[in-house]
Design a protein around this motif. Structure first.
Motif, PDB file in Angstrom:
ATOM      1  N   ASP A 181      22.192 -41.193  17.627  1.00 28.64           N
ATOM      2  CA  ASP A 181      21.468 -40.863  18.859  1.00 28.64           C
ATOM      3  C   ASP A 181      20.846 -42.098  19.503  1.00 28.64           C
ATOM      4  O   ASP A 181      19.960 -41.984  20.356  1.00 28.64           O
ATOM      5  CB  ASP A 181      20.362 -39.835  18.543  1.00 28.64           C
ATOM      6  CG  ASP A 181      20.936 -38.506  18.066  1.00 28.64           C
ATOM      7  OD1 ASP A 181      21.915 -38.032  18.676  1.00 28.64           O
ATOM      8  OD2 ASP A 181      20.420 -37.964  17.063  1.00 28.64           O
ATOM      9  N   ARG A 206      18.862 -44.281  18.269  1.00 28.86           N
ATOM     10  CA  ARG A 206      17.495 -44.572  17.855  1.00 28.86           C
ATOM     11  C   ARG A 206      17.521 -45.625  16.755  1.00 28.86           C
ATOM     12  O   ARG A 206      18.391 -45.606  15.888  1.00 28.86           O
ATOM     13  CB  ARG A 206      16.805 -43.299  17.342  1.00 28.86           C
ATOM     14  CG  ARG A 206      16.647 -42.224  18.418  1.00 28.86           C
ATOM     15  CD  ARG A 206      16.086 -40.949  17.828  1.00 28.86           C
ATOM     16  NE  ARG A 206      16.982 -40.423  16.786  1.00 28.86           N
ATOM     17  CZ  ARG A 206      16.952 -39.163  16.354  1.00 28.86           C
ATOM     18  NH1 ARG A 206      16.084 -38.299  16.870  1.00 28.86           N
ATOM     19  NH2 ARG A 206      17.786 -38.775  15.409  1.00 28.86           N
ATOM     20  N   ASP A 207      16.565 -46.548  16.791  1.00 25.68           N
ATOM     21  CA  ASP A 207      16.520 -47.617  15.789  1.00 25.68           C
ATOM     22  C   ASP A 207      16.368 -47.034  14.391  1.00 25.68           C
ATOM     23  O   ASP A 207      15.585 -46.095  14.178  1.00 25.68           O
ATOM     24  CB  ASP A 207      15.345 -48.560  16.070  1.00 25.68           C
ATOM     25  CG  ASP A 207      15.546 -49.392  17.325  1.00 25.68           C
ATOM     26  OD1 ASP A 207      16.646 -49.942  17.493  1.00 25.68           O
ATOM     27  OD2 ASP A 207      14.604 -49.475  18.142  1.00 25.68           O
ATOM     28  N   VAL A 214      21.247 -48.900  15.237  1.00 20.60           N
ATOM     29  CA  VAL A 214      20.839 -47.572  15.704  1.00 20.60           C
ATOM     30  C   VAL A 214      21.624 -46.466  15.005  1.00 20.60           C
ATOM     31  O   VAL A 214      22.685 -46.705  14.420  1.00 20.60           O
ATOM     32  CB  VAL A 214      21.025 -47.454  17.237  1.00 20.60           C
ATOM     33  CG1 VAL A 214      20.213 -48.518  17.966  1.00 20.60           C
ATOM     34  CG2 VAL A 214      22.491 -47.559  17.620  1.00 20.60           C
TER      35      VAL A 214
END
Length: 534
Positions: A348, A350-351, A345
């Motif tokens: 943040d 996110r991936d 990630v």
């Protein structure tokens, strides 16, 4: 193999002793220069179990039991194993002490963990007594001395799998080490998981595993030791890594598996070829940190696969590159398997796309994300919550995940220096330097090192009127050596007029020493590595 699920450590040890009573569990190889067992010694499962039971009886009679803690400063002696199992049988948590720590560092651990009893080897007693004197008074005994009466009553009831079994201290990114709370369930699952990795790491009963790493770390003290106990195997435990003894011990003690860190392989490769390095019975070696350029040549020279793995104290499941193709020309360390999920990630959470670097985050599963992980950081609930934000454990390691799920190590996201397998918090080194009366500013960072993976590099701004020379560098080095474990002291010192900072006054460490750059090419850098000795 014994399936330990649902057991406590004490129950698992009893089951192992009943199944393999005459099988050796712990071997100290011969070492004439060692303070204990210079001629070598092996202890069977039955002998260890009987010694642990007798010790547990003495501790219980003195009032120690469930919910108490005991600090152990016993180096890599067989007594550490006996004490560990005796404590576990009663529900007493083990707080192992790194013998390289200075008294002030040990005093912090004792204050944080609050053990009811401290146990030290004869040659470690004075150092532990000095640490105890810096804080509250605590009982201190030798491993064979009778324990004094416990200062408080234990909790009622028998130990349970979810109870605390150990407090293992790891370097924290904010300076002070954090105590990882490990349960009986965690420690037994760590050994079980290791035994079931399969592939190139397939194991059978009676393996003999050579591990030169310290018993105060999870690797030797829990991972391999528990695996050997649960499988009728034997842990071969030297005092510490020695290049000269490595192949001699492995051959003489009939090792079938060996553990290494990155520093071990270049040291072995730098030695002159010997007959022993090919006349061994090793089936594989397990470790982390082999330089990709050395990986294939080392396997060819020594005739044994080097299996790269990834793990950390907070998680009981290692990730291993134990299936072909292993991609040994990279820093690949394998793929997750059922019981461990991984994502990569951005900042943040996110991936990131496959092949892009990001932080590795882990969990057991959506239904039980923390199963098999540590129970939390002692006295630091905020740090525990932050590490588990979003229901995933944040490792602090930057990796890449290839489309096939292969994980490749890139760097540590956290402000950590890893020298010869020891994690060093840069903030701790900086705080020590800033306490020196001549220092105005300090920044510690990781410098690449051909032998030790990384070395501590310190950029220092002195107060006005102080001479920025080699004598001053040595005084700062000696200051750190007197207050911290030897491996934390700066191996390099660079004096600067000012530290480069961002608009928010954060130090731009990459501007001091660019990633991958050698300090040897940096004008004014003072090399103190030769002075770093225990």
């Amino acid at each position: 193999m014994i399936d330990p699920r649902g057991m406590t450590i004490g129950q698992a040890a009893q089951a192992a002793a009943a199944r393999w009573p005459r099988a050796p569990l712990f071997c100290a190889p011969p070492d004439p220069g060692r303070a204990w067992d210079p001629e070598g010694r092996e202890l069977t499962q039955e002998a260890v179990a009987e010694a642990a039971a007798a010790l547990a009886e003495r501790l219980a009679a003195a009032g120690y039991g469930r919910g108490h803690r005991a600090a152990l400063d016993l180096e890599n002696r067989p007594e550490h194993l006996v004490w560990k199992l005796a404590l576990a049988a009663l529900g007493i948590s083990c707080v192992p002490i790194n013998p390289d720590l200075r008294p002030a560092e040990v005093a912090y651990i004792l204050a944080d963990s609050d053990p009811q009893l401290c146990v030290a080897a004869p040659n470690r007693r004075a150092a532990l007594a000095e640490a105890i004197a810096l804080g509250e008074g605590r009982a201190l005994i030798a491993p064979d001395e009778p324990p004094p009466p416990a200062p408080a009553r234990p909790r009622p009831g028998a130990p349970a799998p979810e109870d605390e079994a150990s407090v293992i201290y790891t370097s924290g990114t904010t300076g002070k080490p954090k105590g990882c709370l490990l349960s009986h369930e965690y420690e037994l699952e760590l050994g079980r998981w290791y035994l079931t990795c399969g592939g190139l790491m397939a194991m059978t009963e009676g393996e003999r595993l050579y591990n030169p790493l310290p018993l105060f770390h999870v690797n030797a003290g829990i991972l391999s030791l528990t695996a050997m106990m649960l499988s009728g195997g034997c842990q071969i435990q030297p005092a510490r890594f020695s290049r000269g003894a490595w192949w001699r011990d492995i051959r003489a003690c009939r090792a079938s598996i060996a553990h290494y860190l990155g520093v071990v392989i270049p040291a072995l490769m730098a030695a002159e070829p010997s007959e022993d390095e090919r006349a061994h019975a090793l089936r594989f070696m397990v470790g982390a940190g082999v330089e990709p350029t050395l990986h294939a040549p080392a396997e060819a020279r020594f005739g044994v696969p080097l299996i790269e793995v990834w793990g950390m104290t907070e998680m009981c499941r290692i990730i291993a590159a134990n299936e072909e193709p292993r991609r040994i020309d990279t820093r690949a360390f394998g793929r997750p398997r059922p019981g461990l999920e991984a994502r990569v990630v951005d900042d943040d959470d996110r991936d990131v796309p496959p092949g892009e670097p990001g932080e590795m985050v882990l969990r057991h599963s959506a239904d039980a994300p923390r199963r098999g992980f540590f129970s939390g950081y002692l006295n630091k609930p905020e740090a525990t919550a932050e590490a588990w934000r979003g229901g995933w454990f944040h490792t602090g390691d930057t990796v890449r995940m290839e489309p096939d799920g292969t994980l490749i190590f890139v760097d540590r996201k956290k402000n950590i220096i890893r020298r010869s397998g020891e994690n060093i918090a840069a903030a701790e080194v900086e705080a020590c330097l800033l306490e020196h009366p001549d220092v105005a500013q300090a920044a510690a960072l990781a410098a690449p090192d051909p032998i030790r993976d990384e070395e501590v590099f310190a950029a220092v701004v002195l107060k006005p009127g102080r001479a920025a020379d080699a004598d001053m560098a040595r005084r700062l080095f000696d200051w750190c050596m007197a207050r911290m474990a030897y491996y934390k002291a700066p191996g390099w010192v660079l004096f600067m007029d000012a530290l480069p900072v961002t608009g928010t006054q954060k130090v731009r460490k990459h501007d001091i020493l660019p990633p991958g750059a050698s300090p040897e090419a940096l004008a004014g850098a003072i090399d103190l590595r030769a002075a770093k000795k225990r």
